[in-house]
Design an enzyme around this catalytic site. Structure first.
Site, PDB file in Angstrom:
ATOM      1  CB  CYS A  82      73.901 -32.013  -2.618  1.00 27.47           C
ATOM      2  SG  CYS A  82      72.841 -33.508  -3.153  1.00 27.47           S
ATOM      3  CB  CYS A  95      71.750 -32.784  -5.566  1.00 25.61           C
ATOM      4  SG  CYS A  95      71.437 -33.573  -4.172  1.00 25.61           S
ATOM      5  CG  ASP A  96      74.048 -30.361  -7.428  1.00 24.52           C
ATOM      6  OD1 ASP A  96      72.834 -30.102  -7.873  1.00 24.52           O
ATOM      7  OD2 ASP A  96      74.472 -29.289  -6.024  1.00 24.52           O
TER       8      ASP A  96
HETATM    9  P1  FAD Z   1      64.234 -28.558   3.868  1.00 24.03           P
HETATM   10  O1  FAD Z   1      64.104 -28.119   2.753  1.00 24.03           O
HETATM   11  O2  FAD Z   1      65.557 -28.065   4.660  1.00 24.03           O
HETATM   12  O3  FAD Z   1      63.802 -27.207   4.373  1.00 24.03           O
HETATM   13  C1  FAD Z   1      62.895 -26.738   5.714  1.00 24.03           C
HETATM   14  C2  FAD Z   1      63.542 -25.711   6.326  1.00 24.03           C
HETATM   15  O4  FAD Z   1      61.621 -25.542   6.847  1.00 24.03           O
HETATM   16  C3  FAD Z   1      64.187 -24.610   6.436  1.00 24.03           C
HETATM   17  O5  FAD Z   1      64.914 -24.303   5.561  1.00 24.03           O
HETATM   18  C4  FAD Z   1      63.806 -23.275   6.587  1.00 24.03           C
HETATM   19  O6  FAD Z   1      62.190 -22.519   5.476  1.00 24.03           O
HETATM   20  C5  FAD Z   1      62.008 -24.024   7.598  1.00 24.03           C
HETATM   21  N1  FAD Z   1      62.651 -23.850   8.927  1.00 24.03           N
HETATM   22  C6  FAD Z   1      63.303 -24.461   9.595  1.00 24.03           C
HETATM   23  N2  FAD Z   1      63.623 -24.044  10.978  1.00 24.03           N
HETATM   24  C7  FAD Z   1      62.419 -23.398  11.128  1.00 24.03           C
HETATM   25  C8  FAD Z   1      61.488 -22.965  12.470  1.00 24.03           C
HETATM   26  N3  FAD Z   1      62.164 -23.074  13.231  1.00 24.03           N
HETATM   27  N4  FAD Z   1      60.242 -22.653  11.953  1.00 24.03           N
HETATM   28  C9  FAD Z   1      60.027 -22.545  10.628  1.00 24.03           C
HETATM   29  N5  FAD Z   1      60.696 -22.521   9.618  1.00 24.03           N
HETATM   30  C10 FAD Z   1      61.349 -23.298  10.048  1.00 24.03           C
HETATM   31  N6  FAD Z   1      67.484 -33.139  -3.040  1.00 24.03           N
HETATM   32  C11 FAD Z   1      67.421 -33.597  -4.390  1.00 24.03           C
HETATM   33  O7  FAD Z   1      66.840 -34.778  -4.405  1.00 24.03           O
HETATM   34  N7  FAD Z   1      67.360 -33.496  -5.533  1.00 24.03           N
HETATM   35  C12 FAD Z   1      68.655 -32.047  -5.581  1.00 24.03           C
HETATM   36  O8  FAD Z   1      68.807 -32.459  -6.947  1.00 24.03           O
HETATM   37  C13 FAD Z   1      68.802 -31.505  -4.839  1.00 24.03           C
HETATM   38  N8  FAD Z   1      69.561 -30.886  -4.690  1.00 24.03           N
HETATM   39  C14 FAD Z   1      70.130 -30.345  -3.705  1.00 24.03           C
HETATM   40  C15 FAD Z   1      71.477 -28.966  -3.966  1.00 24.03           C
HETATM   41  C16 FAD Z   1      71.386 -27.972  -2.597  1.00 24.03           C
HETATM   42  C17 FAD Z   1      72.382 -27.511  -2.714  1.00 24.03           C
HETATM   43  C18 FAD Z   1      71.161 -29.037  -1.495  1.00 24.03           C
HETATM   44  C19 FAD Z   1      71.716 -28.113  -0.210  1.00 24.03           C
HETATM   45  C20 FAD Z   1      70.806 -29.549  -1.242  1.00 24.03           C
HETATM   46  C21 FAD Z   1      69.460 -30.312  -2.096  1.00 24.03           C
HETATM   47  N9  FAD Z   1      68.896 -31.254  -2.627  1.00 24.03           N
HETATM   48  C22 FAD Z   1      67.950 -32.405  -3.504  1.00 24.03           C
HETATM   49  C23 FAD Z   1      68.486 -31.996  -0.353  1.00 24.03           C
HETATM   50  C24 FAD Z   1      67.359 -31.548  -0.881  1.00 24.03           C
HETATM   51  O9  FAD Z   1      67.368 -30.314  -0.769  1.00 24.03           O
HETATM   52  C25 FAD Z   1      67.151 -31.551   1.009  1.00 24.03           C
HETATM   53  O10 FAD Z   1      66.737 -33.162   0.576  1.00 24.03           O
HETATM   54  C26 FAD Z   1      65.329 -31.493   0.910  1.00 24.03           C
HETATM   55  O11 FAD Z   1      65.153 -30.243   0.740  1.00 24.03           O
HETATM   56  C27 FAD Z   1      64.895 -32.086   2.756  1.00 24.03           C
HETATM   57  O12 FAD Z   1      64.175 -31.706   2.852  1.00 24.03           O
HETATM   58  P2  FAD Z   1      62.677 -31.188   4.231  1.00 24.03           P
HETATM   59  O13 FAD Z   1      61.575 -30.809   3.661  1.00 24.03           O
HETATM   60  O14 FAD Z   1      63.301 -32.352   4.744  1.00 24.03           O
HETATM   61  O15 FAD Z   1      63.572 -29.437   4.611  1.00 24.03           O
END
Ligand code: FAD
Ligand code: NDP
Length: 314
Positions: free
Chosen positions: A137, A140-141
């Site tokens: 990302c 992000c980084d």
């Molecule tokens: P996610 O964070 O994807 O979380 C969803 C979670 O739900 C899954 O990981 C799992 O734990 C759970 N889940 C999935 N399927 C199931 C299931 N069937 N049953 C139960 N639970 C389940 N964004 C920023 O704003 N700043 C940053 O500095 C940043 N750094 C990042 C660095 C990296 C390496 C990455 C990969 C991403 C980064 N992001 C950053 C992006 C950010 O992390 C995402 O946009 C954000 O986390 C998305 O949130 P979400 O709630 O949609 O889902």
């Protein structure tokens, strides 16, 4: 009796939805997952170190610590959290059914916040330098001090790769866009942007075979021109994967409208899916922004929309 709201997923979207739903006395139940899709409960932020762009943390915050704070706040207002992965759903009739293997829970409304997973390459050395020079990302980084004024590389040929390469030119001295073919997949306008940026050099027909470095992190990559069959070492201080994301939607595909890449389609400007009473928030329905704060924003929307929808059913 069915729960009022079940939230599936535990990133910023799921927890923001939980905080809003709990404060609205809807007694939300969350399934946070148990290494769902290979990622710890808490979501993608648990795979990163420093988060510097989430408001409220002027000195930055560790990704796992931030997700722990989300969880604490959800629980504080009464969210019941189960560390279980949802393996199947049945949205064909109400109340909706949410399965963890043989166990089933019923819900009047469901908020899906299962996120997406950035694809990894698994090149040799990736494990050693992940988050020590290798990232999935750039937005992000990219601004982290370790990448400042260094030569950087982005892998991929789609819109994300070009967007990330452009973004990185603000911080790095030069950005190599490494693509495995001789044609970009990205839209014409994005291609033009890459070609016209003097700090971007495209390496065509090239694949990355190994990441190398030392105690300070990534220092170089071994790349191969697959047409000339030549391998060489390219000194770079950062390597960014932009080879696509996989939304975590496999268990919903029989019920929900998904786009061609598997993202849940929501009614524009809302978190409504094609099934009344099922809402989607965060990266699982967003392939453009993919940020913690946008995920949190749509998590808030989903809780408010679910609350209004439930009221309208009474
Ligand atoms: P996610 O964070 O994807 O979380 C969803 C979670 O739900 C899954 O990981 C799992 O734990 C759970 N889940 C999935 N399927 C199931 C299931 N069937 N049953 C139960 N639970 C389940 N964004 C920023 O704003 N700043 C940053 O500095 C940043 N750094 C990042 C660095 C990296 C390496 C990455 C990969 C991403 C980064 N992001 C950053 C992006 C950010 O992390 C995402 O946009 C954000 O986390 C998305 O949130 P979400 O709630 O949609 O889902
Ligand atoms: P895409 O699937 O469009 O592109 C992925 C790229 O990564 C492709 O060029 C692909 O190569 C390459 N790739 C995939 N796997 C590998 C691998 N193992 N090794 C090397 N290269 C690999 O993903 P994006 O994230 O770029 O875009 C997803 C969607 O989001 C698209 O619809 C895009 O238009 C949209 N988007 C739009 C933006 C905008 O309009 N500003 C910004 C970001 C995304 P190959 O081409 O050979 O298959």
């Amino acid at each position: 009796m069915a729960d009022k709201i079940v939230i599936i997923g535990s990133g910023p979207a799921g927890h923001t939805a939980a905080i809003y739903a709990a404060r609205a006395n809807l007694n939300p139940v969350m399934f946070e997952g148990f290494m769902a899709g290979g990622i710890a409960a808490g979501g993608q932020l648990t795979t990163t170190t420093e988060v510097e762009n989430f408001p409220g943390f002027p000195d930055g915050v560790d990704g796992t610590e931030l997700t722990n704070l989300f969880r604490k706040q959800s629980e504080k207002y009464g969210t019941i959290i189960h560390t279980e992965t949802v393996t199947k759903v049945d949205f064909s009739t109400r109340p909706f059914k949410i399965y963890r293997d043989d166990e089933v829970t019923e819900a009047e409304a469901v908020i899906i916040a299962t996120g997406a997973t950035a694809k990894r390459m698994n090149v040799k050395g990736e494990h050693d330098y992940w988050q020590r020079g290798i990232s999935a990302c750039a937005v992000c980084d990219g601004a982290l001090p370790i990448f400042r004024n260094k030569e950087l590389a982005v892998i991929g040929g789609g819109d994300s790769a070009i967007e990330e390469a452009n973004h990185l030119t603000k911080f790095g001295s030069k950005v190599y866009l490494i693509h495995r073919r001789d044609q970009l997949r990205a839209s014409q306008i994005m291609q033009k942007r890459a070609m016209e940026n003097p700090k971007i050099e495209i390496l065509w027909n090239t694949v990355v075979e190994e990441a190398k470095g030392g105690a300070g992190g990534l220092q170089s990559i071994m790349i191969k021109d697959v047409v000339k069959n030549e391998t060489k070492e390219l000194p770079v201080g950062g390597l960014f994967y932009a080879i696509g994301h996989k939304p975590n939607t496999d268990i919903f595909k029989d019920f929900l409208d998904l786009d061609e890449t598997g993202y849940i389609i929501t009614k524009p400007g809302t978190t409504y899916t094609n099934i009344p009473g099922v809402f989607a928030a965060g990266d699982v329905q967003d392939k453009n922004y993919r940020q913690a704060i946008t995920a949190a924003g749509t998590g808030c929307m989903a809780a408010l929309e679910a609350e209004r929808w439930l009221e309208a059913q009474e």
